[in-house]
Design a protein around this motif. Sequence first.
Motif, short mmCIF file in Angstrom:
data_model
loop_
_atom_site.label_atom_id
_atom_site.label_comp_id
_atom_site.label_asym_id
_atom_site.label_seq_id
_atom_site.Cartn_x
_atom_site.Cartn_y
_atom_site.Cartn_z
N UNK A 166 -6.54 11.10 -52.03
CA UNK A 166 -7.73 10.41 -52.54
C UNK A 166 -9.03 11.13 -52.19
N UNK A 167 -8.96 12.14 -51.34
CA UNK A 167 -10.17 12.91 -51.06
C UNK A 167 -10.55 13.77 -52.27
N UNK A 168 -9.62 13.88 -53.24
CA UNK A 168 -9.87 14.68 -54.43
C UNK A 168 -10.36 13.85 -55.61
N UNK A 169 -10.64 12.55 -55.38
CA UNK A 169 -11.17 11.72 -56.46
C UNK A 169 -12.54 12.24 -56.88
N UNK A 170 -12.72 12.38 -58.18
CA UNK A 170 -14.02 12.81 -58.74
C UNK A 170 -14.83 11.55 -59.05
N UNK A 171 -15.91 11.33 -58.29
CA UNK A 171 -16.71 10.13 -58.50
C UNK A 171 -18.20 10.44 -58.36
N UNK A 172 -19.03 9.54 -58.88
CA UNK A 172 -20.48 9.64 -58.77
C UNK A 172 -21.05 8.29 -58.34
N UNK A 173 -22.16 8.33 -57.60
CA UNK A 173 -22.87 7.10 -57.24
C UNK A 173 -24.23 7.14 -57.92
N UNK A 174 -24.44 6.22 -58.85
CA UNK A 174 -25.68 6.14 -59.62
C UNK A 174 -26.53 5.00 -59.07
N UNK A 175 -27.53 5.34 -58.26
CA UNK A 175 -28.38 4.32 -57.64
C UNK A 175 -29.22 3.59 -58.68
#
Length: 207
Positions: A95-104
Motif C-alpha cells: 500500500x506504500x505504492x498507492x498513487x494518491x493526491x490530497x486536494x486541500x
Amino acid sequence: IKIMKKFIAGVLITLALVFIVRSCNDSKEDKSILEENSMLIQQEITNVSKLVVTEGHFAEVYNYKDSKELFGPLLRAEKKALVVVNADVTVAYDLSKIDFEIDEATKTVKINSIPDAEINLNPDFEYYDVTADYLNQFDAADYNKIKKTVNASLMKKVEASALRTNAENRLISELQKFYILTNSMGWRLTYQEQTIESLEGLQVIKP
C-alpha cells in the motif's frame, strides 16, 4: 453636528477595521485547520501504507515424460519422473505504492491507482521414480522445464482460488480506513474520479 458626524464616522471606521481584522483571523484559522487536517490525513495514509499479505499452501503432483528418437522413429530413448510439489504462496499488496493526491481546495483525497498484487511462489520439489535410458539422461533443461510448467500451473490455481479473493478483501478492509478518516473530517474520498459514498462503495476499487 460636525462633532457627531465625526464621531459616527469614527465608529464606522473602527467597526470596519474590527470586521476586517476578525475576517483575517477567521481566514487564518480556517487555513490553519485545513493544513492540520491535510497533515493528519497524510500521516494516517502513511500509517496505513503497509504490506498486506495473505498466505496459502498448494500441492501439485506432476508426471514428467520425455521421449527422444534414436536413428529414426523405430528406436526411442525414454525418461520420466514423478514430481511432488508443495508450495507456500503469498499474495501481497504494497500500500506504500498507492498513487494518491490530497486536494486541500476541494477537501478531497484522490486515489488514482492501486498497486497490482504481488504473488510469490516458494515451491519445494521432490522427485520420485526417476528413470532414464542411457541415451536420454536427465539434465538441467529437464529440471528447468519441470519448474516452469509447475509454476505456471500453480499460478493458475492461485488466480482461481479463494486466496486471491481473500487478499482483495483484506485490501478493501485496509482502504476502509481511508474512507472513515476522510468522512469523519468532512472530506471526500474518490477513486479514479468516482466519489466513494459509503464503505460498500469501496468495492469499485480494483487493483
